[in-house]
Every structure is written in structure tokens, then in C-alpha cells.
Design an enzyme around this catalytic site. Structure first.
Site, PDB file in Angstrom:
ATOM      1  N   SER A 657      48.892   4.025  39.116  1.00  0.00           N
ATOM      2  CA  SER A 657      49.479   4.908  40.123  1.00  0.00           C
ATOM      3  C   SER A 657      50.663   4.276  40.835  1.00  0.00           C
ATOM      4  O   SER A 657      51.395   4.968  41.544  1.00  0.00           O
ATOM      5  CB  SER A 657      48.428   5.319  41.153  1.00  0.00           C
ATOM      6  OG  SER A 657      47.987   4.202  41.902  1.00  0.00           O
ATOM      7  N   LYS A 700      46.105   8.256  50.360  1.00  0.00           N
ATOM      8  CA  LYS A 700      47.297   7.420  50.321  1.00  0.00           C
ATOM      9  C   LYS A 700      48.319   7.863  51.367  1.00  0.00           C
ATOM     10  O   LYS A 700      48.917   7.037  52.077  1.00  0.00           O
ATOM     11  CB  LYS A 700      47.908   7.457  48.921  1.00  0.00           C
ATOM     12  CG  LYS A 700      47.043   6.762  47.872  1.00  0.00           C
ATOM     13  CD  LYS A 700      47.618   6.925  46.473  1.00  0.00           C
ATOM     14  CE  LYS A 700      46.751   6.213  45.442  1.00  0.00           C
ATOM     15  NZ  LYS A 700      47.258   6.384  44.070  1.00  0.00           N
TER      16      LYS A 700
END
Length: 811
Positions: A657, A700
Site C-alpha cells: 500500500s 489511514k
């Protein structure tokens, strides 16, 4: 290329409008009787339970908390209620071979009464036999028989004695038994006196003694036979008397079970044994009473009477339907049964009354539910289960016997035929591993019921969710939830699903939220749960788990962990990762730096070099090499060396990611264009430069937002996410509010070029037909830098106009 604009506020959170509900609170809603969002699993369970063929056992797979046990339990109970009650089973003594107890099958509800009847029988047996043996008739018969034996013996010896007298010989008794001796004048001669007799008299007497001695020996040899005949006649009398004394007691039991040939046969064996061993039973009772204080009436579990007991292995209620059993501790013995032992005079002994049932016996004729992980972690339990399923019968034996580890003599109970449906419940990984590694598994468990973690979010499912909330509140005597509280629960369900268009089917989490919301409503003194109570429950749950998140945020805020949230720097970017501890996860920003220099076209992953990078992270870094080669290396070699690192990372790094963030940092280092440090990036990238979806987008974003908010939002900060992750956004209220006020921004990007423009404020640039990028663009800057590297490498590699190969050869 068009610059990306921040996502609108309505793309950051999909609210549930309480006004869309037609109820005031959940008390008005009808109960929900089915498990929602599990249509596939419901069909599979219905099929698996309905089909009655070998091997069609079920494996309910899916994450814990999705309602597997609830759905399985409801289906099984409903199915079992309409099925016939299976038979009772009991173990009884095998009089022909006590080491192999017999298993008797009886209609449901018949075993316990039989056991009680045999208990009463054993209480009456000894008294009945003792009374019969103490009767005058019995004593007279025994005395007559004894007198007859005595007279017979005396008559035989009297004949010998009379014949001896005729020959002047006496039959005398000595300590060693009967003997013959010569007589004179009615007196027995001593050896000396006998030797003093004339020789003719001595010879005559010796001849007579020899004849009489033979007759005496013949008679003595007949005495044991007479004694055996006497004992046999005594036993016959005892059997006759015992049969008269106890026959009617056993006959009463026999009449009650006349429809069961096996029971009638066994009762006949009981009667025969009692009749044959009546004296031993009386003697055993008298011995036990002589060892201490008077004992209570004998029972089927006492001494010699134990052999007539009935050990009810499984006794059922004749009106209860088929059994549904859940075994929480599936050890080998708890599944297949065991033979226990008791201590007698320092020795462990056992018999058929110490045979104990297992879950398979209790569930026989019905359904058995087992936790797959617990089953597989118990030694030999899985192998034992497979063995009985293949054999179609339950054989009770210890592990030592099963594995041939011990040779001691123990019981070998008769096996019990098995008719059962097994349901294993566990994670998907267990199902897939068993399919891959155990060839028997697919033959024995042919039906998979796969439980979903999420379900679509639409008007129909929202209505079902509202009924679910009302049902849980009603069944557990909690306050009803008003429309606002229901809407807040649904919003939380979408957040837990990680998708604005989905709702979680993790019922345990939703039930916990309902319980905690009801608690806070009670603390506030409300009659119904409101949206504020649900919000407080969510916040309190996070508060209980976020100690580490606070510590990480504090370290970044205080400058211990270096993360910039303002300014711009080349070759440096804020990446985002997710830390999950228990049931709580949070986002953590990380500084990623890239440095570029002249080299051999190598992208150096420092994390991988020091063995901190996982395979997925390493794959993401290698993809960067492919991107660079495709975009900038078609016409010239890439004469560069790039190093990438997660700064202040002291543990393992895995996942791809951060690969887009690493590529942004790499291109920034090559171009010299600074990256805004008020922005953070997440997303993976492929070799074509397309940004791909990742997990944990909400956590996030919130992780970087918390750091920026702690330092002060200035309107330039935000996060870049893959455009494909837009549908997954269900952000916290404070994040949405900051975005609506323009103090924080969420950008959805589809390509590296789009992200570069947002991060640097410069155009990325698109190549023309000849592959040349426009001046002043990021890609042109990168291409120019790489061209400089290539030219420098060429100069170093071709001194004095000669090739490096020739130069090396000349040297």
C-alpha cells in the site's frame, strides 16, 4: 492532465437519515426470526441438514462473530424437533465374556426404567435367596440329603468292617485315615505281636489284609464321586429353591419388556447366573456385613450384585425430538467415550458400569456441532472422529489401546452403530487447509456453508437491520432504540464493513454496540437509546483500546518520530500504514525517503536488504523498477541507483500500500521537485502507473488527520487515496467537518501523474509522439536527470574513445 479537486463532503461519509424510518423506536418493529445477510449460508445449511447420505456433513466457515453458531443452532433445533427420538443405549454384563460388555438398544425412554427395575431387583435378590435358604423345607431337604450321603458312606464301610471281623481284622481310624489291623481276642496286635504269630497264621492274615485293603481302596475311591454327587444334588436343590425365590421377580421385569428380544435374552442370562451363583451372592453379602457396621440394602453397584446392573449409556426423553449437541471440549474421550477405573486395595479395576458416553453417543441419531479449531488441537480427536464416521459405529477404547501403546487387559465394549450429522464450525483457512492436506476431509464433509462478513446496504437491508436491533434489545430486556440510534448503528455497521455501500454481518460487534449503547442510555436516565448513546458507546470503546495510538501520536507531535506536516521537500513523503492490535486498528504516518545517484539501474529497498521487508513490500518496490524502465528506459539504459527506506522503522514492513508513495518520493528525488509535506499518500501502483485500491483507507486518513489536527490544521493538509477506495470512506465526524470547512482535504487519484501534480503543484506532463515530455513538467525533469546519468555513465565507461571491453582487454 487535469488537476484533481478534493472529494466533496458527501463522498466522505454516507449518512443514514433517521427520517427515512417509519417507526419512533424499535419497540414498534416485528421480531426478526432469521439471520440477515447470509442467504448463501442458509441455503447450504438447509441442504446439508436435509440430505441424508453418507459424507454429507457440514463445515460452517467464516470469521468468528458472523452468527455461524446461531444459524446452525436454529436450523438444527427446528429440524430436530420434527424428527423421531433416537433409541436409548445401555451396556450390560456379558456373562459369557465379561471383558466384552454387551450394548443393548431400546426404544427412547425405556433404558432408565429398566435400570431402575434392575436396581430394585438387586435389592430384593439377596433377601429373597437368604429367606429361601433359611426356610424349614430347604433345611429339611439339605439335612435329608446330608444324612443320605452319610448313611451311604457308613454302609459301605460297615460291609468292609463286617468282612474284616470274620477274618480277625479290625477297621480302625488313624490320623492318616482308615487302616486295617490284625485282631486277637478283640485286641489289635502290635507289629511285634504280629511277628510272634505262627508263620501259617501270619500268611493267612496277610492274604486277608490284602483282599480287604483292595476293597477299602475301592470304597475310598468312590467317596469323592459320592461327594460330587452330593454337591451336585445340593446345587440342584439350591437352583430349584433360588429359581422359585427369584423367578417371579425377574418374570415381572420380563413381562414389561416382552417386545424386546434382546432384553428378554439378557434377563434369561441374568436369571441363570443368579440361580447358578446364589450361594456366592449370599456369602459375598455375609462377608461384606462382617467387615464392619451393618450396611444399607445392597444395590446394583455393590460387589457381586454389580454384574446385574444396567449402565445407561444414553437415556432420552421419548417426546424430545432428535438431539442437538454442542461439545465445547472435544477431546478424544469426550467425543468417543471412555472406560473409567476405580481403586480397590491399591489396584485399578474396571467393569462395564464404568463405561462413560461421549458426545457422539449423546448426539447419535441427531446432530453434533463442534468447533473445528478446538477439535484439531486436541490430540487424536480428529483422527478418532474420522474413524467412527468411516466405520459407521462408535467403538470405545483408550488412546493407549487405539495406538497399540499398552497391552494391559481392559474392557472391549461392543460398538454402537452410528447415525449422525456432524457440523464443524471454523475459519475459512481451516476449511481450505483441510481440503488441501487431508484426503478424507472432502469425503466426510461435502457441504460448505460459507458465511459472509458483509451484506449490501439498501432500503431492504436497512429495514432488516432495524428489526435486528429491535430483536436483540427485546430478547435481552434492553431499552428500545429510537430512529436516530438505529441510524447511528447502521452507520457504524457500514464503517465496520469498510464500505459505505455495505453493512457488516459481524453480529457479535453489533450486539456489543447495542449492549454498550443501552448501558450509556441507562447512565443518562433515558427510556430509549438515542444516537448520542450510540456515539458515546463507539467513542468509549475506542478510548478503552487506543492507548498505543495516543503514544504514537504523542511521539510524532513531540518530534521524537520525525513526520513533517508543513513545507515541501524533494525525495521525502508521508506514507500511511495501519496497525491492528486485537480488535482495534489505527493509522500511522511514516516518513519515506528516496535518494538517487549514478549507478547501474538498481532500486535498492533498504528494508529488504536488512530483512525487515516482507514479500509483498518487496514486490511493490520491484514494480517501481518496471515502471521506470517502461517510462524512461525505452531508448537508453537507466544508469541510476535509488535507495528507498521507511525512516525510523524498527520492525517488519509488509504490504504494497506504500508503493505509490515510494514512487512519488523516487520521482521527486530524480526531478528535484519538492513534495508538500502537508499531504500523506496511500495506495499501491502497477507498472503502468495506475493507482490501485488498498485496505484501511479510513484508519489511514484519520491517523494523518489526528497528527495534523494536533499541530493545527492550516487548510493545505490532506491525504491522497486511490480513486477505487472512495466507496470505502466512512470517516469520523470531526474529519468530515474539517473537510467541509476546507481545513483538510481528501484527494482521490487514479494515476501516478495525477498524484504528482497534487503533491508538487507542477504538471506531470505527457509524452508526445516522439516520446519527449514538455519542458517544465515533472516527467521532463526526471527524463533529463536520467539522461544526465546515462551520459555521465557513458563518459566513465568509455575512456579515450575506446570501449570499456577493449580497455579491460588491453590492461
Amino acid at each position: 492532465m487535469t488537476r484533481s479537486t478534493p472529494l466533496p463532503v458527501d463522498a466522505l461519509f454516507l449518512a443514514c437519515d433517521p427520517a427515512s424510518f417509519k417507526f419512533k423506536n424499535t419497540a414498534e418493529l416485528s421480531p426478526l426470526e432469521e439471520l440477515i445477510g447470509q442467504d448463501r449460508a442458509v441455503e447450504a445449511v438447509s441442504f446439508g441438514i436435509g440430505i441424508h447420505r453418507d459424507g454429507y456433513n457440514l463445515f460452517a466457515s467464516g470469521p468468528a462473530g458472523t452468527g455461524k453458531h446461531t444459524l446452525i443452532g436454529e436450523f438444527l433445533q427446528r429440524q430436530a424437533h420434527g424428527e423421531p427420538v433416537p433409541d436409548d443405549w445401555c451396556y450390560v454384563n456379558n456373562f459369557a465374556d465379561p471383558r466384552r460388555p454387551r450394548a443393548l438398544r431400546m426404544p427412547a425412554g425405556r433404558a432408565q426404567p429398566l435400570a431402575a427395575e434392575m436396581e430394585r431387583l438387586t435389592q430384593d435378590l439377596r433377601a429373597a435367596i437368604q429367606s429361601a435358604f433359611e426356610s424349614d423345607d430347604y433345611r429339611n431337604r439339605r439335612e435329608a440329603l446330608s444324612q443320605e450321603f452319610k448313611d451311604r458312606q457308613e454302609q459301605a464301610f460297615e460291609v468292609i468292617q463286617q468282612e474284616a471281623k470274620e477274618h480277625s481284622i479290625a477297621l480302625v481310624r488313624t490320623p492318616l485315615g482308615l487302616a486295617l489291623a490284625p485282631l486277637r481276642d478283640g485286641q489289635v496286635l502290635s507289629p511285634e505281636e504280629f511277628e510272634a504269630l505262627p508263620a501259617a497264621d501270619r500268611e493267612k492274615t496277610k492274604a486277608s489284609l490284602k483282599i480287604l485293603e483292595e476293597k477299602l481302596q475301592t470304597t475310598l475311591r468312590q467317596v469323592p464321586r459320592w461327594e460330587r454327587e452330593h454337591r451336585e444334588r445340593v446345587r440342584e436343590i439350591n437352583r430349584e429353591v433360588t429359581r422359585l425365590a427369584v423367578g417371579h421377580l425377574i418374570e415381572d421385569i420380563r413381562k414389561k419388556h416382552g417386545d424386546l428380544p434382546e432384553i428378554i435374552e439378557w434377563l434369561g442370562a441374568v436369571e441363570t447366573d443368579v440361580v447358578d451363583n446364589a450361594e456366592a451372592l449370599i456369602a459375598a453379602g455375609q462377608q461384606a456385613e462382617g467387615e464392619g457396621a451393618p450396611r444399607p440394602r445392597p444395590t446394583a453397584r455393590d460387589g457381586a450384585m454389580r454384574q446385574y446392573a444396567v449402565n445407561v449409556l444414553v437415556g432420552r426423553d421419548s417426546n424430545g425430538g432428535a438431539p442437538v449437541i454442542y461439545e465445547d471440549h472435544p477431546t478424544y474421550g469426550n467425543l468417543l467415550g471412555r472406560v473409567e477405573h476405580r481403586s480397590e486395595y491399591g489396584t485399578l479395576v474396571t467393569d462395564f458400569t464404568l463405561i462413560k458416553n461421549g458426545a457422539l453417543h449423546r448426539a447419535n441419531g441427531g446432530y453434533l456441532v463442534l468447533d473445528a479449531l478446538k477439535l484439531l488441537t486436541q490430540p487424536y480427536a480428529w483422527e478418532g472422529l474420522k474413524r467412527v464416521l468411516r466405520a459407521g459405529e462408535i467403538k470405545i477404547e483408550s488412546l493407549g489401546q487405539s495406538l497399540s501403546l499398552i497391552d494391559t487387559v481392559s474392557l472391549d465394549p461392543a460398538p454402537v452403530p452410528l447415525d449422525i450429522k456432524i457440523v464443524l464450525v471454523g475459519e475459512r483457512i481451516l476449511y481450505y487447509q483441510l481440503c488441501a492436506w487431508d484426503p478424507d476431509f472432502s469425503e466426510l464433509f461435502k457441504v460448505q456453508a460459507d458465511f459472509e462478513e458483509e451484506m449490501p446496504r439498501n432500503a431492504a437491508t436497512i429495514e432488516l437491520y432495524a428489526r435486528l436491533i429491535g430483536t436483540i434489545a427485546r430478547e435481552q430486556t434492553m431499552r428500545p432504540f429510537d430512529a436516530g440510534a438505529v441510524a447511528r448503528v447502521i452507520e457504524r455497521a457500514a464503517r465496520l464493513a469498510g464500505d459505505r455501500d455495505k453493512l457488516t454481518t459481524h453480529m457479535r460487534s453489533i450486539a456489543d454496540l447495542i449492549h454498550e449503547s443501552d448501558y450509556w442510555a441507562g447512565q443518562a436516565g433515558r427510556e430509549a437509546v438515542t444516537a448520542a448513546d450510540v456515539t458515546r458507546a463507539v467513542e468509549a470503546g475506542i478510548r478503552r483500546s487506543d492507548r498505543l495510538r495516543e503514544k504514537v501520536l504523542e511521539a510524532m507531535r513531540d518530534g521524537i518520530v520525525l513526520i513533517d506536516t508543513e513545507g515541501a521537500k524533494p525525495g521525502q513523503i508521508n506514507g500511511l500504514s495501519v496497525i491492528q492490535l486485537g480488535g482495534f486498528s489505527f493509522g500511522r504516518p511514516s516518513r519515506i525517503t528516496a535518494r538517487a545517484s549514478l549507478g547501474r539501474g538498481q532500486v535498492l529497498d533498504i528494508e529488504r536488504e536488512v530483512k525487515l521487508g516482507g514479500p509483498l513490500h518487496s514486490k511493490g518496490v520491484l514494480i517501481l523498477s518496471g515502471f521506470l524502465a517502461d517510462r524512461f528506459g525505452r531508448n537508453r539504459p537507466l544508469a541510476l541507483s535509488v535507495s528507498l527506506v521507511f525512516e525510523q522503522s524498527y520492525g517488519g514492513v509488509d504490504g504494497d500500500s506504500a508503493s505509490s508513495a515510494e514512487l512519488y518520493a523516487l520521482l521527486s528525488a530524480l526531478s528535484g521537485a519538492p513534495i508538500s509535506q502537508g499531504l500523506a499518500v496511500t495506495g499501491s501502483v502497477n507498472q503502468r502507473g495506475e493507482i490501485q485500491a488498498i485496505g484501511g483507507a479510513n484508519e489511514k486518513i484519520e491517523g494523518f488527520f489526528d497528527l495534523c489536527a494536533a499541530r493545527g490544521l492550516d487548510g493545505t493538509q490532506g491525504v491522497l487515496i486511490p480513486a477505487a477506495n472512495t466507496r470505502h470512506l466512512m470517516l469520523r465526524e470531526d474529519v468530515v467537518r474539517a473537510c467541509s470547512e476546507g481545513r483538510f482535504h481528501i484527494h482521490a487519484v487514479e494515476s501516478i501523474d495525477q498524484g504528482l501534480e497534487i503533491l508538487t503543484g507542477l504538471p506531470a506532463g505527457a509524452a508526445d509522439e516522439s516520446g519527449v515530455y514538455p519542458a517544465g513538467t515533472i516527467n521532463r525533469m526526471v527524463a533529463d536527470r536520467l539522461a544526465d546519468f546515462a551520459e555521465t555513465a557513458r563518459k566513465f565507461g568509455v575512456p579515450d574513445g575506446k570501449s570499456e571491453k577493449n580497455n579491460n582487454t588491453n590492461n
